[in-house]
Design a protein around this motif. Structure first.
Motif, PDB file in Angstrom:
ATOM      1  N   GLU A  44       0.818  -1.210   0.000  1.00 26.81           N
ATOM      2  CA  GLU A  44       0.000   0.000   0.000  1.00 26.81           C
ATOM      3  C   GLU A  44       0.858   1.269   0.000  1.00 26.81           C
ATOM      4  N   SER A  49      -1.096   1.400  -5.445  1.00 22.39           N
ATOM      5  CA  SER A  49      -2.407   1.952  -5.077  1.00 22.39           C
ATOM      6  C   SER A  49      -3.268   0.934  -4.332  1.00 22.39           C
ATOM      7  N   CYS A  50      -3.254  -0.316  -4.785  1.00 22.13           N
ATOM      8  CA  CYS A  50      -4.011  -1.427  -4.173  1.00 22.13           C
ATOM      9  C   CYS A  50      -5.525  -1.223  -4.168  1.00 22.13           C
ATOM     10  N   LYS A  51      -6.003  -0.052  -4.513  1.00 23.63           N
ATOM     11  CA  LYS A  51      -7.443   0.234  -4.596  1.00 23.63           C
ATOM     12  C   LYS A  51      -8.194  -0.211  -3.334  1.00 23.63           C
ATOM     13  N   GLU A  84       0.869  -6.455  -7.384  1.00 25.56           N
ATOM     14  CA  GLU A  84      -0.415  -5.797  -7.608  1.00 25.56           C
ATOM     15  C   GLU A  84      -0.999  -6.317  -8.903  1.00 25.56           C
ATOM     16  N   ASN A 125      -4.584  -3.280 -13.806  1.00 28.47           N
ATOM     17  CA  ASN A 125      -5.949  -2.767 -13.968  1.00 28.47           C
ATOM     18  C   ASN A 125      -6.705  -3.409 -15.121  1.00 28.47           C
ATOM     19  N   GLY A 135      -6.369  -4.267  -9.800  1.00 26.05           N
ATOM     20  CA  GLY A 135      -5.970  -3.216  -8.877  1.00 26.05           C
ATOM     21  C   GLY A 135      -5.734  -3.673  -7.458  1.00 26.05           C
TER      22      GLY A 135
END
Length: 277
Positions: A218, A222-224, A238, A241, A250
């Motif tokens: 993180e 971004s890890c969403k 990760e 997308n 993500g």
């Protein structure tokens, strides 16, 4: 009156003589052999709502008609720990029963982690009483498998992964353990060996376990908002997308098994977090 008293005296004497004779005579006592126990009836728990298929708490899959009416167990000659119709990367399946069977496999789910997992909010939460409780509950539909609250994100909407925001691997000596290490993000489908070489460095394999955590993922990715425990030589990583929906684009993945981590590992749908020096 005298006669009645004599009868009572004789009756008492007879009882005394009988008791003496009984306790002084050899008595053969019979009983149940200690080395033989009464058979215990084995009762299985199973996914009772299946119309055609069932999975029992031993991990066996069978048809609803072949399950034992007495024990509720599936025949041991059938499939066990089957992951048919499951994606082993996302840990999601297209069948509830196969999801439970696959989840019960010790190589897929670590029982010690499951039994510590809180069921609800920490203040009032309990823990799962067994791995079957976790698997049968987790594989049911849940909010992590839907989009817009009324549609599934993919056909693989029965998932048994452990969702968490922290792997708990960062300790007080964390920064010291990464002294001299550069943390790089690899390209899609690229191993850490290639990612580090592109920067004129080498992958430091014994540091992979140090960065194998949601906290580090993180920090650099971004890890969403999602970080899942998984298994794979390409982790920590990760999911890109543009990956298929059932792989949770993500989301970040950290490995439950450090021994699987490798500088050579890669996956076409992930970007790796790499320790280079």
């Amino acid at each position: 009156m005298v006669r009645s008293r004599e009868v009572r005296i004789l009756d008492v004497i007879f009882q005394i003589l009988w008791a003496v004779a009984f306790f002084n005579s050899p008595i053969k006592i019979t009983g149940i052999r200690k080395d033989i126990d009464l058979p215990k009836k084995l009762i299985c728990r199973n996914t009772v709502q299946g119309r055609y298929k069932l999975a029992d708490d031993n991990g066996y899959i069978c048809t609803a008609l072949s399950v034992s009416p007495w024990t509720r167990c599936c025949p041991e000659s059938g499939e066990r720990f089957s992951c048919q119709g499951c994606n082993l990367i996302s840990k999601c399946c297209n069948s509830y029963e196969y999801c439970v069977s696959c989840c019960l496999n010790p190589s897929m789910t670590q029982e010690d982690l499951v039994l510590k997992l809180k069921i609800a909010k920490p203040v009032t939460a309990g823990t799962h009483s067994s791995i079957f409780d976790f698997c049968s509950g987790r594989c049911r539909h849940n909010s992590a498998n839907v989009v817009h609250e009324n549609a599934y994100s993919s056909d693989f909407h029965h998932c048994y992964f452990l969702q968490t925001n922290s792997s708990g691997l960062i300790g007080p000596n964390f920064e010291r353990r990464l002294t001299g290490i550069d943390i790089l993000i690899g390209k899609q489908g690229e191993s850490c060996n290639l990612a580090c070489i592109s920067k004129g460095q080498s992958c430091v394999s014994n540091k992979l376990s140090v960065i194998n955590s949601c906290e580090l993922l993180e920090k650099y990715m971004s890890c969403k908002g999602s970080c899942f425990a998984s298994m794979g030589a390409d982790q920590p990583a990760e999911v890109v997308n543009n990956a298929p929906k059932h792989m949770y684009p993500g989301a970040c993945l950290y490995s439950q098994t450090d021994s699987m981590l490798s500088c050579e590992g890669f996956h076409p749908q992930t970007k790796r977090l790499c320790p280079c020096a």
